[in-house]
Structures are given as structure tokens and as C-alpha cells.
Design a protein around this motif. Structure first.
Motif, mmCIF file in Angstrom:
data_model
loop_
_atom_site.group_PDB
_atom_site.id
_atom_site.type_symbol
_atom_site.label_atom_id
_atom_site.label_comp_id
_atom_site.label_asym_id
_atom_site.label_seq_id
_atom_site.Cartn_x
_atom_site.Cartn_y
_atom_site.Cartn_z
ATOM 1 N N GLY A 323 0.831 -1.198 0.000
ATOM 2 C CA GLY A 323 0.000 0.000 0.000
ATOM 3 C C GLY A 323 0.867 1.251 0.000
ATOM 4 N N ARG A 350 -7.771 -3.884 12.303
ATOM 5 C CA ARG A 350 -7.788 -3.962 10.835
ATOM 6 C C ARG A 350 -8.458 -2.745 10.213
ATOM 7 N N ILE A 351 -9.461 -2.168 10.925
ATOM 8 C CA ILE A 351 -10.109 -0.950 10.413
ATOM 9 C C ILE A 351 -9.119 0.209 10.454
ATOM 10 N N TYR A 353 -5.963 -0.019 10.326
ATOM 11 C CA TYR A 353 -4.927 -0.281 9.329
ATOM 12 C C TYR A 353 -5.395 0.122 7.936
ATOM 13 N N ILE A 354 -6.653 -0.178 7.609
ATOM 14 C CA ILE A 354 -7.201 0.217 6.306
ATOM 15 C C ILE A 354 -7.185 1.736 6.168
ATOM 16 N N LEU A 357 -3.937 2.920 5.257
ATOM 17 C CA LEU A 357 -3.614 2.689 3.846
ATOM 18 C C LEU A 357 -4.415 3.595 2.906
ATOM 19 N N ARG A 360 -8.821 2.016 1.715
ATOM 20 C CA ARG A 360 -9.128 0.809 0.938
ATOM 21 C C ARG A 360 -7.833 0.118 0.539
ATOM 22 N N LEU A 361 -7.950 -1.184 0.304
ATOM 23 C CA LEU A 361 -6.811 -1.931 -0.210
ATOM 24 C C LEU A 361 -6.573 -1.553 -1.670
ATOM 25 N N HIS A 362 -5.337 -1.454 -2.051
ATOM 26 C CA HIS A 362 -4.994 -1.150 -3.442
ATOM 27 C C HIS A 362 -3.621 -1.740 -3.729
ATOM 28 N N LYS A 387 -6.548 -6.368 -5.410
ATOM 29 C CA LYS A 387 -6.672 -5.572 -4.187
ATOM 30 C C LYS A 387 -5.363 -5.453 -3.416
ATOM 31 N N SER A 388 -4.528 -6.466 -3.492
ATOM 32 C CA SER A 388 -3.262 -6.402 -2.777
ATOM 33 C C SER A 388 -2.281 -7.378 -3.407
#
Length: 412
Positions: A323, A350-351, A353-354, A357, A360-362, A387-388
Motif C-alpha cells: 500500500g 484492521r479498520i 490499518y485500512i 492505507l 481501501r486496499l490497493h 486488491k493487494s
């Protein structure tokens, strides 16, 4: 009439001021209450509730203006990737092909190592890392994250490399250390679980030299893989880069004081290897030969979280990116107390962490020359298709991409 207008106007101003004052008081009370809750965490719901000794460390970064100039992929080329084996593999972090050109082999979230036997036969179980494996490991989950709770029981194979001479597969398992399994597969044999009396907590990636020596990373001596988010937010520097000598069966610490050492790859002539420091975005080079033997220098700097690194036939390095840095991550890097405060808020790790980043995951992969010059950047900025990415393996003109967070292998 004019006096009435003045009266109603002043009354309206007073009402607006009153509403503003009330809103200010409410916001102030919420912030104060949140601050008190974060300081006390009475119900132990925060991501660091189980880590009483948690400490966030300062991360030195280049100026944001320099970071923001890093090239992007305006065409989002990774959106043209094909997703292979959708929902057939869970969390395929690393990919490897054996000396007979079979594969790829990949480690999955349930602790198994699978081999791709072609479209007709599909995936077959090749090996596993845990001697304690039980039926609990075979329970299916929708997401790779669903397996995290039992990783310490089932194992979590991450980096994979074949010894091209012997055909043995070497494995970096996050919980069971450095292991090896023969060409017939089965239960892997442990090679190393500690160095200098300090147990590995998070064995991550590896590469094999021509003489059989294995270079590998232990991402932390404090946090296990299931706590990697706390490791990222902490930015502590207990990570090590190590060498296992197959002749003496001894493990030597080559580099210490690294913040989340992750992927590792020897260069083409094996005079050095490059490893990623995920928290800082640095690619570091350790010299094995020549006048700089034993020294470490900066190979490249990425405004992102680099994961595994692999070379192609030309000796160029492909780096998988977990990310890009956004401004929030850049700001928090130099404000460890703010990071600690945010982690005391009862929002799942995890929220947070998102959000770290960018919401959203990218996906992003970058290619460097053997000298460290940036050659290419491929992205899926919105995570529409890919997504990752955890690792990129270039093979016969195509890129094979694994992801520790996804249920597929991407092919570009």
C-alpha cells in the motif's frame, strides 16, 4: 419596521451563537470523553489492550513533497490482470517453481503448501509446516484473515524458495521458523528457530546462495505475525536479517535493529542481497562480497510498504507493495504519541490499518534495475481487480502475483 428587522436580526444572531456554543460544547465533550476513554480503555477493547508495554517509535521520512513525486501508473495496468484460482487458494503470499518447472507452489493461510498441477488437475497438497496440525486447520474461512486465530497451531508458510540443485523446498514459516522439505513433500523439517538464544517471532522471507547458505528475515522478536498491525504502528526495531549455514547448522545474525524486515532477494551474481524494511519504505542492500562486505546501504526508497522482493532473469528487482503512503500515514510516522492515542480508541486494528492505507486496499508493484534505478510502476489504485500484492514472480514474460490478503493469484 427597521427596528423590528434589527431586533429579529439580532435575535437570529443570538440564536445562531447559542447553537454554535452548544455544538462546540457537545464536540468538546465528545473529544474529552474520547480522550478519557482512550487513556483508560476500561473495557480493554483497543487494539493494544493486550500489549501493556506497547510503544510507538518515531519514523524518519523524507519531506512529503519528495514522497508525493513518486511516479504513479495512470493507466492502472494491474486492472488488466487475470485472477487465477479464485477461492481455491487462501492467502498465497509467496510463489515458487521447482527445478523441473512445475508449479507454482504457494503457502496458504491454513498452513499448507500447495502445488499447481495444471488446469485439469488443479491444486494438490504438497507439504505442511506444523507437527501439531489438526482438523481445526482444515475449517474453511471466507477470508485469509479468518485463519489468523489458529496460525500458531496450523503454521503460516510465507517465503518459499527451491534449492535448484537438490530440489529441496525451503520455507520461512511465521511461527515455526526456517524449515525444509524434500522433493516428495510431506511434513517439513525445522532447521532454525532461534539465533543467539533469542527465538524467532515472525520468520518472513528467504533466499538461497549457491553454497546452500540461507539468508532470511525475522520481522520482530516482540510481535508475532498475527499482531503485524501492532508491529506496523509500533515501528519497533527488533527485526533481524540472518544466515543459516547448512554445513555447521548454525544461525548467524547479519543485521539487527531493522523495523519490520520483510522480503529478501539475492542479486544475480550473489555479491549482495536486497531486503525490504516495510515500516520505513526502504530497500536495504547487504554486501556479501567486495570492498563493502558486511556493510548495509540504501538501495532505494519507496513512499509505501514494501513486501516481498524477487529478481527476474535480467537481475532486475520486482517489489510487491502492500500500500502507498498517504498523508495520514506520513503525518503519523513522525507523531508516535498520536499513533498510540489512535490505537487506544476501541476501533478494530484492521479498520485502523485500512485507514492507514488510505481507506481501501490497493495494489502496486515496482521494478528496479540491478543498480537501484526505478524502471516501472504498475498499479490498481482503487483495488478494482487486484486488491493487494505480496510478491511478484516474473516468468516467461508474465507476472505471477500472490497476496497474503486475497483468495487468488493474479497473472499479468
Amino acid at each position: 419596521m427597521r427596528q423590528r428587522l434589527i431586533y429579529w436580526g439580532s435575535l437570529s444572531d443570538e440564536c445562531s451563537q447559542t447553537r454554535f456554543d452548544k455544538m462546540r460544547d457537545i464536540v468538546g465533550a465528545v473529544i474529552l470523553g474520547l480522550g478519557i476513554y482512550a487513556a483508560l480503555d476500561p473495557f480493554h477493547h483497543s487494539p493494544i489492550a493486550d500489549f501493556p508495554d506497547f510503544k510507538a517509535h518515531y519514523i524518519e521520512c523524507p519531506p512529503w513533497a519528495e514522497f508525493s513525486k513518486f511516479p504513479t501508473d495512470s493507466s492502472n495496468r494491474l486492472q488488466k490482470a487475470d485472477l487465477q484460482s479464485l477461492d481455491e487458494v487462501s492467502g498465497p503470499e509467496s510463489l515458487a517453481f521447482d527445478p523441473e518447472n512445475r508449479g507454482p507452489y504457494t503457502g496458504t493461510a491454513d498452513g499448507r503448501i500447495l502445488r499447481w498441477d495444471g488446469p485439469k488437475l488443479g491444486w494438490s497438497r504438497f507439504a505442511y509446516t506444523s507437527p501439531n496440525r489438526s482438523e481445526i486447520c482444515d475449517k474453511a474461512h471466507k477470508s485469509p484473515l479468518g485463519y489468523v486465530k489458529h496460525e500458531h497451531i496450523c503454521g503460516r508458510p510465507l517465503g518459499l524458495r527451491f534449492n535448484k540443485i537438490t530440489g529441496d523446498l525451503y520455507i520461512a514459516d511465521a511461527y515455526f521458523g526456517l524449515l525444509v522439505v524434500g522433493p516428495q513433500g510431506g511434513l517439513a523439517t525445522p532447521l532454525a528457530t532461534e539465533a543467539e538464544g533469542v527465538p524467532f517471532k515472525f520468520t518472513n522471507d528467504l533466499d538461497i546462495d549457491m553454497d546452500g547458505s540461507v539468508y532470511f528475515t525475522d520481522s520482530s522478536t516482540i510481535y508475532q505475525r498475527k499482531n503485524f498491525i501492532q508491529l506496523v504502528f509500533s515501528a519497533e526495531d527488533s527485526g533481524r536479517v540472518l544466515k543459516f549455514d547448512p554445513r555447521t547448522r548454525q544461525t548467524q545474525v547479519l543485521v539487527r535493529g531493522i523495523r519490520f524486515p520483510n522480503g529478501l532477494s539475492l542479486n544475480k551474481d550473489h555479491s549482495s542481497f536486497v531486503f525490504t524494511e516495510s515500516v520505513t519504505g526502504r530497500l536495504l542492500r547487504y554486501w556479501l562480497k567486495g570492498p563493502n562486505t558486511g556493510k548495509v546501504d540504501i538501495f532505494a526508497m519507496i513512499p509505501a510498504y514494501p513486501d516481498n522482493i524477487r529478481i527476474n532473469d535480467k537481475g532486475e528487482f520486482w517489489v510487491a507493495i502492500h500500500g502507498r503512503h498517504n498523508y495520514l500515514a506520513f503525518f503519523l510516522a513522525s507523531h508516535p504519541r498520536v499513533r498510540t492515542f489512535l490505537l487506544r480508541i476501541p476501533v478494530p486494528a484492521r479498520i485502523q490499518y485500512i485507514l492507514y492505507l488510505g481507506g481501501r486496499l490497493h495494489s502496486m508493484v515496482v521494478k528496479y534495475s540491478p543498480e537501484g534505478k526505478l524502471l516501472d510502476v504498475l498499479e490498481d489504485k482503487t483495488g478494482k481487480v487486484v486488491k493487494s500484492v505480496s510478491e511478484v514472480e516474473e516468468r516467461e514474460g508474465r507476472l505471477w502475483m500472490g497476496s497474503v490478503l486475497s483468495n487468488y493469484i493474479a497473472l499479468y
